[in-house]
Design a protein around this motif. Structure first.
Motif, mmCIF file in Angstrom:
data_model
loop_
_atom_site.group_PDB
_atom_site.id
_atom_site.type_symbol
_atom_site.label_atom_id
_atom_site.label_comp_id
_atom_site.label_asym_id
_atom_site.label_seq_id
_atom_site.Cartn_x
_atom_site.Cartn_y
_atom_site.Cartn_z
ATOM 1 N N TYR A 94 4.179 5.637 2.717
ATOM 2 C CA TYR A 94 3.104 5.527 1.719
ATOM 3 C C TYR A 94 1.920 4.745 2.287
ATOM 4 O O TYR A 94 0.760 5.156 2.141
ATOM 5 C CB TYR A 94 3.598 4.844 0.442
ATOM 6 C CG TYR A 94 2.467 4.611 -0.528
ATOM 7 C CD1 TYR A 94 1.945 5.661 -1.268
ATOM 8 C CD2 TYR A 94 1.871 3.349 -0.659
ATOM 9 C CE1 TYR A 94 0.867 5.470 -2.126
ATOM 10 C CE2 TYR A 94 0.798 3.151 -1.505
ATOM 11 C CZ TYR A 94 0.304 4.213 -2.240
ATOM 12 O OH TYR A 94 -0.768 4.032 -3.071
ATOM 13 N N GLY A 231 -0.342 3.850 -11.029
ATOM 14 C CA GLY A 231 0.118 4.261 -12.343
ATOM 15 C C GLY A 231 0.971 3.180 -12.977
ATOM 16 O O GLY A 231 1.616 2.387 -12.287
ATOM 17 N N ASN A 233 3.716 3.560 -14.411
ATOM 18 C CA ASN A 233 5.127 3.817 -14.154
ATOM 19 C C ASN A 233 5.424 3.949 -12.664
ATOM 20 O O ASN A 233 6.389 4.589 -12.272
ATOM 21 C CB ASN A 233 5.572 5.085 -14.895
ATOM 22 C CG ASN A 233 5.454 4.943 -16.398
ATOM 23 O OD1 ASN A 233 5.778 3.894 -16.949
ATOM 24 N ND2 ASN A 233 4.975 5.984 -17.067
ATOM 25 N N SER A 234 4.562 3.322 -11.850
ATOM 26 C CA SER A 234 4.772 3.395 -10.410
ATOM 27 C C SER A 234 6.090 2.742 -10.028
ATOM 28 O O SER A 234 6.555 1.801 -10.665
ATOM 29 C CB SER A 234 3.614 2.678 -9.696
ATOM 30 O OG SER A 234 3.806 2.681 -8.309
ATOM 31 N N ASP A 282 -3.663 12.896 -5.918
ATOM 32 C CA ASP A 282 -2.366 12.290 -6.215
ATOM 33 C C ASP A 282 -1.697 11.881 -4.907
ATOM 34 O O ASP A 282 -1.626 12.669 -3.953
ATOM 35 C CB ASP A 282 -1.484 13.285 -6.970
ATOM 36 C CG ASP A 282 -0.139 12.691 -7.335
ATOM 37 O OD1 ASP A 282 0.778 12.756 -6.482
ATOM 38 O OD2 ASP A 282 -0.002 12.159 -8.445
ATOM 39 N N ASN A 283 -1.203 10.644 -4.851
ATOM 40 C CA ASN A 283 -0.674 10.155 -3.577
ATOM 41 C C ASN A 283 0.519 10.975 -3.094
ATOM 42 O O ASN A 283 0.693 11.195 -1.894
ATOM 43 C CB ASN A 283 -0.284 8.678 -3.674
ATOM 44 C CG ASN A 283 1.052 8.442 -4.359
ATOM 45 O OD1 ASN A 283 1.145 8.600 -5.563
ATOM 46 N ND2 ASN A 283 2.068 8.069 -3.607
ATOM 47 N N ARG A 284 1.324 11.477 -4.010
ATOM 48 C CA ARG A 284 2.511 12.232 -3.585
ATOM 49 C C ARG A 284 2.108 13.600 -3.027
ATOM 50 O O ARG A 284 2.755 14.103 -2.101
ATOM 51 C CB ARG A 284 3.495 12.352 -4.745
ATOM 52 C CG ARG A 284 3.965 10.970 -5.210
ATOM 53 C CD ARG A 284 5.078 11.027 -6.204
ATOM 54 N NE ARG A 284 5.339 9.676 -6.736
ATOM 55 C CZ ARG A 284 6.456 9.300 -7.323
ATOM 56 N NH1 ARG A 284 7.439 10.167 -7.461
ATOM 57 N NH2 ARG A 284 6.597 8.073 -7.785
ATOM 58 N N THR A 299 12.650 9.455 -5.626
ATOM 59 C CA THR A 299 11.475 9.597 -6.480
ATOM 60 C C THR A 299 11.255 8.378 -7.363
ATOM 61 O O THR A 299 10.123 7.906 -7.541
ATOM 62 C CB THR A 299 11.603 10.856 -7.359
ATOM 63 O OG1 THR A 299 11.642 12.003 -6.511
ATOM 64 C CG2 THR A 299 10.415 10.987 -8.302
ATOM 65 N N ASP A 300 12.322 7.834 -7.929
ATOM 66 C CA ASP A 300 12.179 6.698 -8.853
ATOM 67 C C ASP A 300 11.720 5.429 -8.143
ATOM 68 O O ASP A 300 11.187 4.525 -8.780
ATOM 69 C CB ASP A 300 13.502 6.425 -9.574
ATOM 70 C CG ASP A 300 13.870 7.531 -10.557
ATOM 71 O OD1 ASP A 300 12.957 8.297 -10.931
ATOM 72 O OD2 ASP A 300 15.046 7.623 -10.927
ATOM 73 N N ARG A 304 3.700 5.495 -7.255
ATOM 74 C CA ARG A 304 2.872 6.560 -7.819
ATOM 75 C C ARG A 304 1.463 6.009 -7.982
ATOM 76 O O ARG A 304 1.247 5.026 -8.685
ATOM 77 C CB ARG A 304 3.401 7.038 -9.171
ATOM 78 C CG ARG A 304 2.550 8.187 -9.745
ATOM 79 C CD ARG A 304 3.174 8.823 -10.960
ATOM 80 N NE ARG A 304 4.378 9.558 -10.630
ATOM 81 C CZ ARG A 304 4.399 10.769 -10.065
ATOM 82 N NH1 ARG A 304 3.253 11.360 -9.728
ATOM 83 N NH2 ARG A 304 5.542 11.377 -9.824
ATOM 84 N N SER A 305 0.537 6.643 -7.292
ATOM 85 C CA SER A 305 -0.839 6.183 -7.372
ATOM 86 C C SER A 305 -1.782 7.359 -7.249
ATOM 87 O O SER A 305 -1.387 8.473 -6.892
ATOM 88 C CB SER A 305 -1.146 5.154 -6.266
ATOM 89 O OG SER A 305 -1.180 5.794 -4.986
ATOM 90 N N THR A 306 -3.039 7.091 -7.553
ATOM 91 C CA THR A 306 -4.107 8.065 -7.375
ATOM 92 C C THR A 306 -5.089 7.485 -6.372
ATOM 93 O O THR A 306 -5.478 6.317 -6.475
ATOM 94 C CB THR A 306 -4.837 8.338 -8.705
ATOM 95 O OG1 THR A 306 -3.883 8.855 -9.649
ATOM 96 C CG2 THR A 306 -5.957 9.342 -8.508
#
Length: 314
Positions: A94, A231, A233-234, A282-284, A299-300, A304-306
Motif C-alpha cells: 500500500y 475511509g 471503515n479502513s 480508489d486505492n485498491r 481484505t478486512d 481503504r483510501s481514496t
C-alpha cells in the motif's frame, strides 16, 4: 492559538493525543513517520521495487536497531509467522502504491510548469532529495520542528544533497503555518503543487477544514493539490501493530493517534465546492492496476483510501 486549544476541539478520551502536543521522531505521530519510511525502505530493497527511496533506510535505521529491523525487505523479524509476513507485506504494498501515485502527481505538476511545491506534514518524505526536479523548483516541507531537525541532520550527515531548493518550515499545522511558510519564501502569486499524504486522520475535522481553507487561499490559478483520504471503515491494522510491539518493542498505535469523526467533511466535495476540479482513484483499484492487488483473505486488514488529485482553474 492552535486549533486544538479550542475547548470544543478535544481528542477523544481513548486518544494518546493532547491539545497542542508535539513529538520527537520516535514519539507519537513521529513514530508513524518512521513506520512509513520503513515501508519505503523495505520496498526499495526488495525485488522489482515499484518506487525507489534510497534515503529511507538511513532515516529509519538512525532511530535505532529495532527500526532498522522493521525496514528489512525480507521481513526476517517475522520469521515463523507466514500470515504476519503476508499482512505486513500488504502494508508495504500500500505504501509503495500511494508513494508511486504521488510521485507521478509531482511529475505531472512540474511537466505543466509548476515550480513551487509544499509538502504538508512532510515527516520523513525525501522527495526533495530523490525526485528529479527541474531547475528553479523549490520544495517547502512543513512539519514539527523536531521531525524536520532529525531528517535534516541525518541526511546531511549522510552527505545527501537536495535535488531542488529545499525550504524547511518548522511549525505545527495547527498554528499559523501560512505565516511561517511566507517567511520561508513562499510566493502566493505563483501556482503551487500541494501534498497532504497520510495527514488528514491526524487532524480534528474542523482543523482539516481550516487546512483546506488556508491552502486554497494561498493557491494562485493553476495550482494543484493531492490528498490521501481515508475511509471511515479502513482496515485498522491492529494485528500488524501488535506484532511490531511483540517482536520489535515498537509501540505505534495509529488508532489512538488519529481522530475518528463521522461528521468529517468529505474532502472531494469540499474542494469541488471551492473551485477545485477533482479526480479520484480508489486505492485498491490502483493497487490492482500496479500489480499489487489485495488478497481476498486480507481484505478486512487492508487500508481503504481514496487518492485525490485536484486543480484550480486559471
Amino acid at each position: 492559538m492552535t486549533d486544538l486549544d479550542d475547548s470544543s476541539v478535544q481528542p477523544p478520551p481513548s486518544s494518546l493525543r493532547t491539545a497542542g502536543d508535539s513529538w520527537d521522531i520516535t514519539e507519537l505521530v513521529g513514530a508513524t513517520a518512521l513506520g512509513v519510511a520503513a515501508a519505503r525502505a523495505a520496498e526499495t530493497g526488495g525485488p522489482n521495487p515499484l518506487i525507489r527511496d534510497e534515503f529511507a533506510f538511513t532515516l529509519v535505521s538512525s532511530a535505532g536497531s529495532a527500526w532498522a529491523r522493521l525496514a528489512d525487505p525480507d521481513l526476517s523479524w517475522l520469521d515463523g509467522d507466514e500470515q504476519g509476513q503476508r499482512a505486513h507485506r500488504l502494508g508495504i504494498d500500500y505504501q509503495a502504491v500511494r508513494t508511486h501515485f504521488f510521485d507521478r502527481y509531482f511529475g505531472d505538476a512540474v511537466d505543466a510548469g509548476l515550480r513551487q511545491v509544499v509538502i504538508l506534514a512532510a515527516g520523513l518524505d525525501s522527495r526533495a532529495y530523490r525526485l528529479d526536479w527541474p531547475a528553479g523548483t523549490t520544495v517547502y516541507e512543513v512539519d514539527q520542528p523536531k521531525v524536520l531537525e532529525y531528517k535534516t541532520r541525518i541526511l546531511e550527515s549522510a552527505g545527501a544533497v537536495p535535488s531542488a531548493a529545499r525550504g524547511t518550515v518548522a511549525v505545527d499545522l495547527r498554528d499559523d503555518w501560512p505565516a511561517a511558510l511566507a517567511a520561508a519564501g513562499f510566493d502566493r502569486t505563483q501556482p503551487t503543487a500541494w501534498l497532504a499524504e497520510g495527514l488528514l486522520p491526524y487532524l480534528p475535522s474542523d482543523a482539516q477544514d481550516r487546512l483546506f481553507e488556508k491552502f486554497t487561499a494561498l493557491s494562485a490559478p493553476g495550482s494543484r493539490v493531492a490528498i490521501e483520504v481515508f475511509g471511515m471503515n479502513s482496515g485498522s491494522n491492529t494485528s500488524r501493530w501488535q506484532r511490531m510491539r511483540e517482536r520489535l518493542g515498537l509501540d505505534v498505535n495509529v488508532q489512538a493517534l488519529t481522530f475518528h469523526e463521522p461528521d468529517r467533511s468529505d474532502a472531494a466535495e469540499w474542494l469541488a465546492g471551492h473551485g477545485w476540479r477533482v479526480t479520484l482513484v480508489d486505492n485498491r483499484e490502483e493497487m490492482a492496476r500496479l500489480g499489487r492487488p489485495v488478497p481476498d483473505d486480507l481484505t478486512d486488514d487492508a487500508v481503504r483510501s481514496t487518492l485525490l488529485r485536484a486543480g484550480l482553474g486559471d
